[in-house]
Motif scaffolding. Structure first.
Motif, PDB file in Angstrom:
ATOM      1  N   THR A  88       0.849  -1.190   0.000  1.00 19.63           N
ATOM      2  CA  THR A  88       0.000   0.000   0.000  1.00 19.63           C
ATOM      3  C   THR A  88       0.886   1.242   0.000  1.00 19.63           C
ATOM      4  N   TYR A  90       0.565   3.750   1.928  1.00 14.67           N
ATOM      5  CA  TYR A  90       0.901   4.050   3.323  1.00 14.67           C
ATOM      6  C   TYR A  90       2.021   3.140   3.828  1.00 14.67           C
ATOM      7  N   ASN A  94       5.435   4.741   4.923  1.00 13.06           N
ATOM      8  CA  ASN A  94       5.721   4.647   6.352  1.00 13.06           C
ATOM      9  C   ASN A  94       7.126   4.080   6.585  1.00 13.06           C
ATOM     10  N   SER A  99       7.593   8.272  10.698  1.00 11.75           N
ATOM     11  CA  SER A  99       6.982   9.410  11.383  1.00 11.75           C
ATOM     12  C   SER A  99       7.916  10.100  12.379  1.00 11.75           C
ATOM     13  N   THR A 104       4.202  11.310   8.051  1.00 11.06           N
ATOM     14  CA  THR A 104       4.014  10.166   7.170  1.00 11.06           C
ATOM     15  C   THR A 104       2.587  10.086   6.650  1.00 11.06           C
ATOM     16  N   HIS A 105       1.633  10.362   7.514  1.00 12.81           N
ATOM     17  CA  HIS A 105       0.227  10.281   7.097  1.00 12.81           C
ATOM     18  C   HIS A 105      -0.052  11.278   5.966  1.00 12.81           C
ATOM     19  N   ALA A 108       1.697  10.115   2.719  1.00 11.11           N
ATOM     20  CA  ALA A 108       0.971   9.004   2.081  1.00 11.11           C
ATOM     21  C   ALA A 108      -0.349   9.474   1.485  1.00 11.11           C
ATOM     22  N   GLU A 109      -1.064  10.332   2.192  1.00 12.69           N
ATOM     23  CA  GLU A 109      -2.338  10.866   1.668  1.00 12.69           C
ATOM     24  C   GLU A 109      -2.102  11.623   0.371  1.00 12.69           C
ATOM     25  N   ALA A 112      -1.046   9.082  -2.439  1.00 11.83           N
ATOM     26  CA  ALA A 112      -2.184   8.222  -2.792  1.00 11.83           C
ATOM     27  C   ALA A 112      -3.230   9.009  -3.586  1.00 11.83           C
ATOM     28  N   SER A 118      -6.716   4.830  -2.432  1.00 12.50           N
ATOM     29  CA  SER A 118      -6.670   5.012  -0.984  1.00 12.50           C
ATOM     30  C   SER A 118      -5.244   4.717  -0.527  1.00 12.50           C
ATOM     31  N   PRO A 119      -4.771   5.390   0.522  1.00 10.66           N
ATOM     32  CA  PRO A 119      -3.431   5.072   1.033  1.00 10.66           C
ATOM     33  C   PRO A 119      -3.298   3.613   1.480  1.00 10.66           C
ATOM     34  N   TYR A 120      -4.421   2.945   1.728  1.00 17.60           N
ATOM     35  CA  TYR A 120      -4.413   1.583   2.255  1.00 17.60           C
ATOM     36  C   TYR A 120      -4.816   0.544   1.216  1.00 17.60           C
TER      37      TYR A 120
END
Length: 161
Positions: A88, A90, A94, A99, A104-105, A108-109, A112, A118-120
């Motif tokens: 993924t 994320y 990651n 982080s 990191t969030h 990734a957002e 993505a 989606s990041p996931y």
């Protein structure tokens, strides 16, 4: 005498402008390392020519060309996918930009969103060039041309089929 002085002055000013332009380039571009891969003596990347220069605390690897810098990044992402099962955006980011040093969030957002996933959501190996393209923008504040990213990914053996 006056002409020689003018030529000398122009040469000095030209050199200063060239140096100023190089300083303005993001670190990843100056090092031909657009994903800011840390230097590690144990890593003998194709095209690696050492550690960054001109900074008080050198940290990042230098490559002979952008293609070799992208190749190393593509190899790392392939490793994340195949060895660690990180598939993924994320998961990859990651590990890439933990982080303790990054948001990191948000990273990734952003990537993505640019990929339209989606990041996931799992991505495929054929998504690596576009993933790296957007990571380069996040790392440096500007894009590297997609032809160079694609060439580096091809050098890494990324499958496009």
């Amino acid at each position: 005498m006056r002409r020689a002085h003018l030529i000398f002055t122009l040469a000095i000013v030209g050199g200063m402008l060239l140096m100023a332009n190089q300083v303005r380039e993001p670190r990843g571009f100056r090092n031909n390392n657009p994903l800011n891969i840390d230097y590690n003596k144990a890593n003998d990347w194709d095209g690696q020519i050492g550690i960054e220069k001109g900074v008080s605390s050198p940290r990042f690897a230098r490559f002979s060309s952008m293609e070799y810098g992208v190749r190393a990044a593509a190899k790392l992402v392939q490793n994340y996918m195949n060895r660690y099962g990180l598939r993924t955006v994320y998961g990859i980011i990651n590990r890439w930009a933990p982080s303790v040093e990054n948001d990191t969030h948000a990273y990734a957002e952003h990537v993505a969103h640019k990929l339209g996933v989606s990041p996931y959501e799992p991505i495929q190996e054929l998504d690596i060039p576009e993933l790296l393209y957007h990571m380069i923008k996040h790392e440096n504040g500007k894009y590297l041309d997609m032809a160079t990213v694609t060439k580096g990914a091809q050098m890494a053996g990324v499958s496009f089929v």
